[in-house]
Design an enzyme around this catalytic site. Structure first.
Site, PDB file in Angstrom:
ATOM      1  N   ARG A 128      36.974  62.794  21.129  1.00 21.18           N
ATOM      2  CA  ARG A 128      36.400  61.584  20.544  1.00 21.18           C
ATOM      3  C   ARG A 128      35.238  61.872  19.591  1.00 21.18           C
ATOM      4  O   ARG A 128      35.113  61.256  18.539  1.00 21.18           O
ATOM      5  CB  ARG A 128      35.920  60.680  21.671  1.00 21.18           C
ATOM      6  CG  ARG A 128      36.306  59.252  21.444  1.00 21.18           C
ATOM      7  CD  ARG A 128      36.024  58.425  22.647  1.00 21.18           C
ATOM      8  NE  ARG A 128      35.887  59.264  23.854  1.00 21.18           N
ATOM      9  CZ  ARG A 128      35.743  58.796  25.065  1.00 21.18           C
ATOM     10  NH1 ARG A 128      35.718  57.509  25.246  1.00 21.18           N
ATOM     11  NH2 ARG A 128      35.631  59.574  26.111  1.00 21.18           N
ATOM     12  N   ASP A 171      50.182  74.280  37.276  1.00 19.77           N
ATOM     13  CA  ASP A 171      49.504  74.570  38.533  1.00 19.77           C
ATOM     14  C   ASP A 171      48.990  75.985  38.325  1.00 19.77           C
ATOM     15  O   ASP A 171      49.781  76.941  38.312  1.00 19.77           O
ATOM     16  CB  ASP A 171      50.478  74.524  39.714  1.00 19.77           C
ATOM     17  CG  ASP A 171      49.752  74.796  41.021  1.00 19.77           C
ATOM     18  OD1 ASP A 171      48.948  75.749  41.069  1.00 19.77           O
ATOM     19  OD2 ASP A 171      49.968  74.066  42.003  1.00 19.77           O
ATOM     20  N   HIS A 172      47.684  76.130  38.127  1.00 18.47           N
ATOM     21  CA  HIS A 172      47.217  77.439  37.653  1.00 18.47           C
ATOM     22  C   HIS A 172      47.450  78.558  38.664  1.00 18.47           C
ATOM     23  O   HIS A 172      47.450  79.724  38.304  1.00 18.47           O
ATOM     24  CB  HIS A 172      45.756  77.382  37.173  1.00 18.47           C
ATOM     25  CG  HIS A 172      44.745  77.437  38.267  1.00 18.47           C
ATOM     26  ND1 HIS A 172      44.428  76.349  39.026  1.00 18.47           N
ATOM     27  CD2 HIS A 172      43.961  78.442  38.720  1.00 18.47           C
ATOM     28  CE1 HIS A 172      43.494  76.687  39.906  1.00 18.47           C
ATOM     29  NE2 HIS A 172      43.183  77.956  39.744  1.00 18.47           N
ATOM     30  N   LYS A 232      48.647  83.064  38.409  1.00 16.74           N
ATOM     31  CA  LYS A 232      47.896  84.209  38.934  1.00 16.74           C
ATOM     32  C   LYS A 232      48.842  85.392  39.110  1.00 16.74           C
ATOM     33  O   LYS A 232      49.945  85.243  39.628  1.00 16.74           O
ATOM     34  CB  LYS A 232      47.256  83.864  40.291  1.00 16.74           C
ATOM     35  CG  LYS A 232      46.078  82.902  40.172  1.00 16.74           C
ATOM     36  CD  LYS A 232      45.449  82.662  41.530  1.00 16.74           C
ATOM     37  CE  LYS A 232      44.461  81.521  41.482  1.00 16.74           C
ATOM     38  NZ  LYS A 232      43.114  81.904  41.090  1.00 16.74           N
ATOM     39  N   GLU A 276      37.244  79.072  50.143  1.00 20.22           N
ATOM     40  CA  GLU A 276      36.236  79.165  49.078  1.00 20.22           C
ATOM     41  C   GLU A 276      34.843  79.110  49.694  1.00 20.22           C
ATOM     42  O   GLU A 276      34.652  78.486  50.738  1.00 20.22           O
ATOM     43  CB  GLU A 276      36.392  78.000  48.111  1.00 20.22           C
ATOM     44  CG  GLU A 276      37.726  77.975  47.394  1.00 20.22           C
ATOM     45  CD  GLU A 276      37.807  76.837  46.380  1.00 20.22           C
ATOM     46  OE1 GLU A 276      37.603  77.107  45.192  1.00 20.22           O
ATOM     47  OE2 GLU A 276      38.035  75.696  46.790  1.00 20.22           O
ATOM     48  N   ASP A 321      43.637  67.885  46.405  1.00 22.88           N
ATOM     49  CA  ASP A 321      43.085  68.854  45.454  1.00 22.88           C
ATOM     50  C   ASP A 321      43.735  70.234  45.589  1.00 22.88           C
ATOM     51  O   ASP A 321      43.916  70.930  44.594  1.00 22.88           O
ATOM     52  CB  ASP A 321      41.569  68.971  45.687  1.00 22.88           C
ATOM     53  CG  ASP A 321      40.885  69.870  44.669  1.00 22.88           C
ATOM     54  OD1 ASP A 321      41.071  69.623  43.465  1.00 22.88           O
ATOM     55  OD2 ASP A 321      40.184  70.823  45.076  1.00 22.88           O
ATOM     56  N   HIS A 339      48.518  73.719  45.031  1.00 23.06           N
ATOM     57  CA  HIS A 339      48.428  75.180  45.122  1.00 23.06           C
ATOM     58  C   HIS A 339      49.039  75.739  46.420  1.00 23.06           C
ATOM     59  O   HIS A 339      49.824  76.676  46.386  1.00 23.06           O
ATOM     60  CB  HIS A 339      46.973  75.641  45.038  1.00 23.06           C
ATOM     61  CG  HIS A 339      46.236  75.127  43.829  1.00 23.06           C
ATOM     62  ND1 HIS A 339      46.860  74.957  42.614  1.00 23.06           N
ATOM     63  CD2 HIS A 339      44.950  74.763  43.645  1.00 23.06           C
ATOM     64  CE1 HIS A 339      45.968  74.497  41.741  1.00 23.06           C
ATOM     65  NE2 HIS A 339      44.799  74.368  42.341  1.00 23.06           N
TER      66      HIS A 339
HETATM   67  C1  BG6 Z   1      41.333  73.801  41.500  1.00 20.49           C
HETATM   68  C2  BG6 Z   1      40.667  72.847  42.440  1.00 20.49           C
HETATM   69  O1  BG6 Z   1      42.614  73.354  41.166  1.00 20.49           O
HETATM   70  O2  BG6 Z   1      41.407  75.079  42.103  1.00 20.49           O
HETATM   71  C3  BG6 Z   1      39.296  73.348  42.840  1.00 20.49           C
HETATM   72  O3  BG6 Z   1      40.551  71.577  41.818  1.00 20.49           O
HETATM   73  C4  BG6 Z   1      39.375  74.764  43.369  1.00 20.49           C
HETATM   74  O4  BG6 Z   1      38.696  72.495  43.800  1.00 20.49           O
HETATM   75  C5  BG6 Z   1      40.147  75.657  42.409  1.00 20.49           C
HETATM   76  O5  BG6 Z   1      38.059  75.260  43.519  1.00 20.49           O
HETATM   77  C6  BG6 Z   1      40.389  77.027  43.004  1.00 20.49           C
HETATM   78  O6  BG6 Z   1      40.951  77.860  42.021  1.00 20.49           O
HETATM   79  P1  BG6 Z   1      40.705  79.431  42.030  1.00 20.49           P
HETATM   80  O7  BG6 Z   1      41.512  79.918  40.874  1.00 20.49           O
HETATM   81  O8  BG6 Z   1      39.241  79.639  41.875  1.00 20.49           O
HETATM   82  O9  BG6 Z   1      41.207  79.919  43.354  1.00 20.49           O
END
Ligand code: BG6
Length: 478
Positions: free
Chosen positions: A46, A172-173, A177, A211, A230, A235
């Protein structure tokens, strides 16, 4: 190997994800020589800004979020020359003509929706009405993909009005990995494991994503999500799929995704007493979850442990224990496949109980260990101990392990290459919500309150009990 020339438009180009992950990732791919001369990246958001101001913003982001990545100033400048910016109103008409004017013919076009899902429909529609989208264009969408089955269906339907499924890349990241992809290599590249990979030989499987960080400044978003939405719905379920699925016939997008989908559909509904929710209390000099979330009465969970069952021939009777949480004792993600006892001990009861465990460490200190039972050295008779065959990727692969690419870098390059294997298909996401929705709904109806836990621990005691009741225990978080 360089990818084809591309125009990549990042909506939400000034946002957190773009600055922390997308642009630094693209820069590393540029440094690795993967980005062709003709590649162009256009930030769109924006704010009013010219190309020069945006380049400055990105240069600062790369320095701040580069994770110690070193580079020459000239390299950064060469990268920045490929970057431009257009101010665009996602819900109006401003800026679209200019953006369309920047698109070139004959290059791959990808549009990254790094914005809230409420804008997906507006963006998808405008890409068409302003003539930006072609038959070959791709769109990339971020999680959260909806917040329940109904909203995910609605999002899928909205996107489907404008794009075919093979043009939609749902990120989905975790799938990007390196070690997560390695799960498939280990399972399907070795003859050793697959014959044992079933209920007959596997006692149970543990999937942990722990975490140490809290929800920090993301309290507003997180409080409406919780660990279930989340982390688990996406994941952890993806990890579960990769560990449990049948071998796909080929490493091709639909072959892999069909098998993952079958796992999700075979998940049994979870009984409420097979799930533990937790919320971290204050500890050390750190505030509690409720302080972070700025909601003194929040009942959102920052920790989940659960026992899942997959109703199919391969896994009937084998529990899958999943846990994830914030502010825990250690940052560690691992999958442990705990095999059954040997059917008969020739060494008698004194030899104790011994088990093979294959532990795959996803992060940090990526690697694998396989616990093997051997004779304890010494004259004391036939006493047995378990010792790990231990492989850390850094030791085994040396410099090659250093080259491990960040999840986002790999996934964006896959978008340009047109490879959807590591992206979620619409039906997969919906099936995952269909499994988690009744659980979340059940908590709401029962007014379930998460168990408090101290930061720096392994979560609430009830999580230990979940295992103890079954005569098992969680692996230590370290
Ligand atoms: C994200 C979540 O998708 O993944 C976060 O929204 C989380 O809450 C994160 O901390 C963890 O990703 P990674 O790559 O640090 O394990």
């Amino acid at each position: 190997i360089p990818v084809d020339p591309f125009d990549l438009v990042i909506f939400g180009g000034t946002g957190d994800l773009a600055r922390r992950k997308i642009l630094p990732g693209l820069f590393r791919r540029f440094c690795a020589g993967q980005m062709p001369e003709e590649a162009r990246i256009i930030g769109a958001a924006r704010s009013d800004m010219d190309d020069a101001a945006y380049r400055k913003l990105i240069a600062d982001a790369i320095k701040e979020f580069g994770n110690g990545f070193t580079f020459e100033a000239a390299t950064l400048n060469a990268f920045l020359e490929r970057i431009g910016y257009v101010a665009v109103d996602a819900t109006g008409t401003d800026g679209w003509a200019e953006l369309a004017g920047r698109m070139r013919d004959g290059t791959v076009r990808a549009f990254y929706f790094s914005v809230g899902p409420s804008l997906f429909g507006d963006l998808a529609e405008r890409l068409h009405t302003h003539g930006l989208a072609t038959d070959q264009s791709r769109i990339v969408v971020e999680k959260p993909f909806g917040r329940d089955l109904q909203s995910a269906r609605a999002l899928n339907a909205t996107l489907a009005e404008h794009f075919r499924e093979d043009q939609i890349y749902r990120i989905d990241h975790y799938l990007g990995k390196e070690t997560v992809q390695n799960l498939m290599a280990v399972r399907f590249g070795n003859v050793l494991f697959e014959p044992l990979w079933n209920a007959q030989y596997v006692d149970h499987i543990q999937i942990t994503v722990a975490e140490t960080v809290g929800v920090g400044g993301r309290g507003g978003y997180y409080d409406k999500s919780g660990a279930m939405r989340d982390m688990v719905q996406n994941h952890l379920m993806q990890l579960l799929c990769l560990i449990a699925m049948e071998p796909p016939s080929k490493f091709e997008p639909d072959e892999v995704r069909d098998e993952k989908l079958k796992v999700i559909r075979a998940l049994e509904p979870i009984e409420p007493h097979h799930i533990v929710r937790g919320q971290y209390s204050a500890g050390g000099d750190q505030p509690s979850y409720r302080d972070h979330a700025e909601n003194p009465r929040s009942n959102t969970e920052s920790f989940i442990a659960l026992r899942a069952h997959i109703s199919n021939w391969r896994w009937a009777g084998t529990p899958f224990y999943l846990r994830t949480g914030k502010r825990l004792k250690a940052r560690t993600s691992e999958i442990a496949v705990v095999f059954k006892d040997a059917p008969h001990s020739i060494f008698g009861v004194d030899a104790g109980r011994h088990r093979n465990v294959l532990a795959i460490r996803l992060q940090p200190n990526e690697g694998m260990t396989l616990d093997v039972t051997i004779k304890e050295p010494g004259p004391g008779g036939m006493r047995l101990i378990d010792v790990p065959l231990d492989m850390t990727f850094a030791d085994a692969l040396g410099d090659e392990a250093e080259e491990v690419t960040d999840a986002y870098e790999r996934l964006i390059m896959d978008v340009i290459r047109g490879n959807q294997t590591l992206f979620m298909r619409g039906d997969e996401v919906e099936a995952a919500w269909a499994w988690t929705d009744p659980l979340i709904e059940g908590w709401k109806q029962r007014g379930d309150v998460p168990k408090p836990y101290d930061p720096g621990t392994a979560g609430p005691d009830d999580s230990m009990m979940l295992m103890h009741r079954d005569g098992r225990r969680w692996r230590e978080l370290k």
